[in-house]
Enzyme design. Sequence first.
Site, short mmCIF file in Angstrom:
data_model
loop_
_atom_site.label_atom_id
_atom_site.label_comp_id
_atom_site.label_asym_id
_atom_site.label_seq_id
_atom_site.Cartn_x
_atom_site.Cartn_y
_atom_site.Cartn_z
N HIS A 16 0.60 -1.49 -0.50
CA HIS A 16 -0.13 0.09 -0.14
C HIS A 16 1.29 1.30 0.13
O HIS A 16 0.66 1.88 1.32
CB HIS A 16 -1.01 -0.15 1.33
N HIS A 18 1.67 4.18 -2.65
CA HIS A 18 0.53 5.54 -3.82
C HIS A 18 1.79 6.00 -4.67
O HIS A 18 2.38 6.69 -3.43
CB HIS A 18 -0.66 6.29 -3.71
N HIS A 208 -9.71 0.17 -1.41
CA HIS A 208 -9.84 1.69 0.24
C HIS A 208 -11.26 1.24 0.65
O HIS A 208 -12.35 2.41 -0.14
CB HIS A 208 -8.94 3.14 -0.33
N GLU A 211 -11.17 3.63 5.89
CA GLU A 211 -10.01 4.02 6.57
C GLU A 211 -10.88 5.81 7.27
O GLU A 211 -10.02 6.03 8.52
CB GLU A 211 -9.41 4.55 5.14
N ASP A 289 1.05 4.42 2.74
CA ASP A 289 0.63 5.39 1.94
C ASP A 289 1.39 5.99 1.26
O ASP A 289 1.06 5.85 -0.07
CB ASP A 289 -0.38 5.43 3.32
N ASP A 290 1.49 7.52 1.55
CA ASP A 290 1.14 8.42 1.16
C ASP A 290 3.26 9.29 1.59
O ASP A 290 3.26 10.18 2.49
CB ASP A 290 1.29 9.22 0.72
N1 ADE Z 1 -5.16 8.21 -2.44
C1 ADE Z 1 -3.99 8.61 -1.83
N2 ADE Z 1 -3.78 8.18 -0.68
C2 ADE Z 1 -4.80 8.06 -0.10
C3 ADE Z 1 -5.60 7.64 1.60
N3 ADE Z 1 -4.67 7.04 2.36
N4 ADE Z 1 -6.79 7.61 1.06
C4 ADE Z 1 -7.51 6.68 -0.41
N5 ADE Z 1 -7.61 7.07 -0.74
C5 ADE Z 1 -5.77 8.19 -0.73
ZN ZN Z 2 -3.80 4.44 -0.01
#
Ligand code: ADE
Ligand code: ZN
Length: 338
Positions: A16, A18, A208, A211, A289-290
């Site tokens: 996970h 992006h 997703h 969350e 994630d990011d």
């Molecule tokens: N796109 C990038 N990060 C995300 C996240 N945490 N939740 C949903 N979409 C995303």
């Molecule tokens: Zn994500």
Amino acid sequence: DKLHHFLHALPKCEHHVHIEGTISPELLFSLAAKNSISLPQDDPAFGSVSALEARYKVFTSLDDFLHYYFISMSCLITASDFEDLTYNYLSHAHGQNVHHAEIFFDPQPHMSRGVSYQTIIAGMDAARMRAAVDLPKLSIEFIPCLVRHLPVPAAHDMLAEVISSGHFADGTLAGFGMSSTEIAKHPSLYTSVYETAKAAGITNLTAHYGEEGPAEYVRDALSLLSVRRIDHGRRSAEDPDLVRKLAETSTMLTLCPISNVVLKGVERVQDLPIREFLDAGVLFSINSDDPAYFGGYILENYCAVQEAFGFTMNEWETIATRSIRGSWCSVERKEALL
Ligand code: ADE
Ligand code: ZN
């Protein structure tokens, strides 16, 4: 200390991340300059690298983050932009002993501003070819996500183009997912898209959910979309029946602990139901994630979980083994990873 060393050395799988979430403020400004993209003038956060970094520390929600994430990715124009971004992530992950990486990307927001799917995948695949030479212990796969803030027909158009590229059939793409805003985006909106994916032979489906949204979205994603994985899924813990079902069906949750704290889903990592998932036999992996937005790659997420829960080395071995089992790679590759 000793456990940090152990966690660094532990062979990790990332499920996970992006690729657009690996654009740092510094890279954003340099790409914007190179590609002559003008950033919003009316938001002081875009005044300097340090102002943007400061803004990233006070996200209030998923949607507050996504606003910056979608602006930032609009600075990616050429295949080599995608190649450099992907290769930089791969070398960082390799340095943290990631042995298998499945990388999300969002084709639609690129395609809607005139960057073709072929440009994106050409760049990402070039990075993978370089990594095959320079970072040989790392296996790499890509997973396109539909984005929920755009209309459903746009997701159909994207999926049709991606299927016709042949990249699911040839193994370049490991599966199909969905990302972006969650609240009010019930899984029932996307049944036709997931039916099209299934009809094309795509079985590795994820989404997703859980969350920000409730356990009910996770439950309905399992039954309506036939997903095999849930990205995040943290709120599944609010429904004990669902937790049992996740364990029984070996559905993997791709958890992102630091992300959940930064986007205010929970106050602290220790507020996440990770111990409950482990004890209930729910498969999960720990992911970034990011990372350029949330201040941690995969190792920092492992360390944050260790600080919060104090797992034993045995428990960490279980987590690592389960994340290999839940990977979307060949049986041969799994055996090599185990
Ligand atoms: N796109 C990038 N990060 C995300 C996240 N945490 N939740 C949903 N979409 C995303
Ligand atoms: Zn994500």
